[in-house]
Write an enzyme that holds these catalytic residues in place. Structure first.
Site, PDB file in Angstrom:
ATOM      1  N   CYS A 150      80.923  28.787  50.065  1.00  0.00           N
ATOM      2  CA  CYS A 150      81.585  29.428  48.202  1.00  0.00           C
ATOM      3  C   CYS A 150      82.196  30.622  49.190  1.00  0.00           C
ATOM      4  CB  CYS A 150      81.000  29.564  46.970  1.00  0.00           C
ATOM      5  SG  CYS A 150      82.513  30.334  46.167  1.00  0.00           S
TER       6      CYS A 150
ATOM      7  N   CYS B 288      81.835  33.223  45.896  1.00  0.00           N
ATOM      8  CA  CYS B 288      80.299  33.899  45.558  1.00  0.00           C
ATOM      9  C   CYS B 288      79.312  33.838  46.260  1.00  0.00           C
ATOM     10  CB  CYS B 288      79.804  32.228  44.842  1.00  0.00           C
ATOM     11  SG  CYS B 288      80.473  30.725  44.726  1.00  0.00           S
ATOM     12  N   ASP B 289      79.314  34.301  47.349  1.00  0.00           N
ATOM     13  CA  ASP B 289      78.552  34.627  48.509  1.00  0.00           C
ATOM     14  C   ASP B 289      78.776  35.645  49.303  1.00  0.00           C
ATOM     15  OD1 ASP B 289      76.241  32.513  47.375  1.00  0.00           O
ATOM     16  OD2 ASP B 289      77.233  31.794  48.650  1.00  0.00           O
TER      17      ASP B 289
END
Ligand code: NAP
Length: 309
Positions: free
Chosen positions: A131, A134-135
């Site tokens: 992701c 997300c990261d």
């Protein structure tokens, strides 16, 4: 006794929640471990009708939940442990508690497909991720080369997003052209920070000894030649697998684990309906999932109404 339990809160589940709530069925809606589903991990959603400038995936799902709750849906941050669909009322075990229900709507979505490499597992969260939203902004990826694996819309989206942080984004795909929609493919290939590496597979991820990602081992699928490419991150975006493990043996699934849908949203079990990515290997769009959630809610409502006569 519940009228209906909805399993999953992606576009399908929350639309089913909205419709069953408005039909006064007082639905119990289980989020599972990822409330809002995979769309919450997307950045901007540009193809959901009604948002000409696009909308953040998390924001869209938050709004859907609020809309369903406004009409009485009870959205619970709870996970289905097991389910018995062999007789009615159906019995669910939810975070250890027994729940009985007249009907079920399965909208459990799909999760990320993995490369199935041992080092992918060992280096997850140490540079391997599924992701970018997300990261992607983590310090380990800033101004560093990263690899995105895949050739679909997800891979293109991840690659484009990562150009904000990484020095260069290598897009490793096993074929010589992208599967992604034309607009996404053109935008991706026009981005000077994205370097496609065609006809190639990631056969290993380095370096477990250092406990972080330092590179990938690539195999050219045409020549068979193997090379090493330095990078600090590997973003795997190679599609999805349906989240249907818990229903195995209870309901008919196809060979890939998708719930088999018939006559609209019906399943092999009377009183169990299905919607969204867990039953859709073809379209897999936010809007089609929402449409299926609506259909499942209407089918469920009619089923209960017919029983009450
Ligand atoms: P996808 O369309 O199924 O693409 C998966 C990609 O990964 C394909 O290019 C596939 O290669 C490759 N792949 C599969 N298994 C692999 C493996 N073991 N090793 C290496 N490569 C592998 O999946 P997706 O991109 O996640 O998209 C899923 C659905 O969501 C699609 O319907 C897509 O349109 C939609 N989506 C839409 C948007 C958007 O519109 N903004 C964004 C994200 C996703 P091959 O091409 O060789 O099969």
């Amino acid at each position: 006794m519940e009228n209906v339990v909805i399993i999953g809160t992606g576009c399908a589940g929350l639309t089913a929640a909205l419709y069953t709530a408005r039909a006064n069925l007082n639905p119990l809606v289980l989020t599972g471990l990822l409330p809002g589903g995979l769309l919450t991990t997307t950045s901007i959603v540009e193809n959901f009708p009604g948002f000409p400038e696009g909308i953040d995936g998390y924001e869209l799902m938050t709004r859907m939940q609020k809309q369903a709750e406004r009409f009485g849906a009870r959205v619970k941050f709870e996970t289905l442990d097991s389910i018995d669909l062999s007789q009615r009322p159906f019995v669910l075990t939810v975070d250890g508690e027994r729940v009985e229900t007249k009907t079920v709507i399965i909208s459990s979505g799909a999760g990320h497909r993995h490369l199935e490499l041992e080092n992918e597992r060992l280096l997850e969260k140490k540079g391997v991720t599924f992701c970018a939203t997300c990261d992607g902004a983590l310090p380990m990826f800033r101004n560093q080369p990263v690899v995105v694996v895949g050739g679909g819309d997800s891979a293109c989206e991840e690659a484009s997003y990562l150009t904000r942080f990484a020095s260069v984004v290598y897009l490793v795909h096993r074929r010589d052209s992208l599967r992604a929609s034309r607009i996404m493919a053109e935008r991706t290939l026009a981005n000077p920070k994205i370097k496609p590496i065609w006809n190639s597979a990631v056969v290993d991820i380095l370096d477990v000894k250092q406990d972080k990602v330092t590179g990938v081992q690539l195999r050219n699928l045409v020549t068979g030649a193997e090379t090493t490419l330095d990078c600090t991150g590997v973003f795997v975006a190679i599609g999805h697998v349906p989240n249907t493990q818990v229903f195995r043996g209870q309901i008919e699934l196809d060979a890939n684990g998708y719930v088999i849908r018939k006559n609209g949203s019906e399943t092999s079990v009377n009183g169990v309906f299905v919607a969204g990515d867990c039953s859709d290997p073809v379209y897999r769009q936010a809007i089609t999932a929402a449409g299926m959630g609506c259909a499942a809610a209407i089918d469920c409502e009619r089923f209960l109404a017919a029983e009450a006569i």
